[in-house]
Enzyme design. Structure first.
Site, PDB file in Angstrom:
ATOM      1  N   ARG A 215      70.370  43.984  -0.660  1.00 19.77           N
ATOM      2  CA  ARG A 215      68.977  44.324  -0.999  1.00 19.77           C
ATOM      3  C   ARG A 215      68.262  45.012   0.158  1.00 19.77           C
ATOM      4  O   ARG A 215      67.593  46.028  -0.038  1.00 19.77           O
ATOM      5  CB  ARG A 215      68.205  43.083  -1.440  1.00 19.77           C
ATOM      6  CG  ARG A 215      68.661  42.547  -2.783  1.00 19.77           C
ATOM      7  CD  ARG A 215      67.948  41.263  -3.141  1.00 19.77           C
ATOM      8  NE  ARG A 215      68.240  40.274  -2.104  1.00 19.77           N
ATOM      9  CZ  ARG A 215      67.501  39.214  -1.845  1.00 19.77           C
ATOM     10  NH1 ARG A 215      66.393  38.989  -2.525  1.00 19.77           N
ATOM     11  NH2 ARG A 215      67.843  38.357  -0.912  1.00 19.77           N
TER      12      ARG A 215
ATOM     13  N   ASN B 193      67.919  40.406  -6.542  1.00 18.90           N
ATOM     14  CA  ASN B 193      69.078  39.643  -6.986  1.00 18.90           C
ATOM     15  C   ASN B 193      68.822  39.114  -8.383  1.00 18.90           C
ATOM     16  O   ASN B 193      67.678  38.836  -8.755  1.00 18.90           O
ATOM     17  CB  ASN B 193      69.332  38.446  -6.066  1.00 18.90           C
ATOM     18  CG  ASN B 193      70.014  38.827  -4.774  1.00 18.90           C
ATOM     19  OD1 ASN B 193      70.590  39.899  -4.648  1.00 18.90           O
ATOM     20  ND2 ASN B 193      69.957  37.936  -3.797  1.00 18.90           N
TER      21      ASN B 193
END
Length: 93
Positions: free
Chosen positions: A19, A37
């Protein structure tokens, strides 16, 4: 021309900095959207910007950061996020 993609990235993509890497890459390319996520173990992203930058970001996402192992990416066209929202890491869903 602005192009927007919704991505679901499968593989070893959680717990490897995917990320943060994705957000850094997107910001450096001038893209907007988000990355987060998902509880089932994938990473979801919406990337929006000039067609060439989106295509380059998609290619970069196929590799990801050093410790990631991307198995496949589901991609679909999406609506562009509101103008001026930048790119962010969003909460897990």
């Amino acid at each position: 021309m602005t192009h927007t993609l919704h991505l679901v990235i499968h593989g070893r993509v959680q717990g490897v900095g995917y990320r943060a890497w994705c957000a850094d890459e997107a910001v450096s390319r001038g893209l907007s959207g988000f990355v987060r996520n998902r509880r089932e173990g994938t990473v979801e992203a919406v990337i929006s910007g000039p067609s060439e930058a989106v295509a380059a970001m998609l290619e970069a996402c196929r590799s990801g950061p050093a410790h990631a192992h991307v198995e496949r990416i589901e991609e679909a066209l999406a609506e562009a996020p509101p103008a001026g929202t930048g790119f962010r890491v969003a909460a897990t869903v």
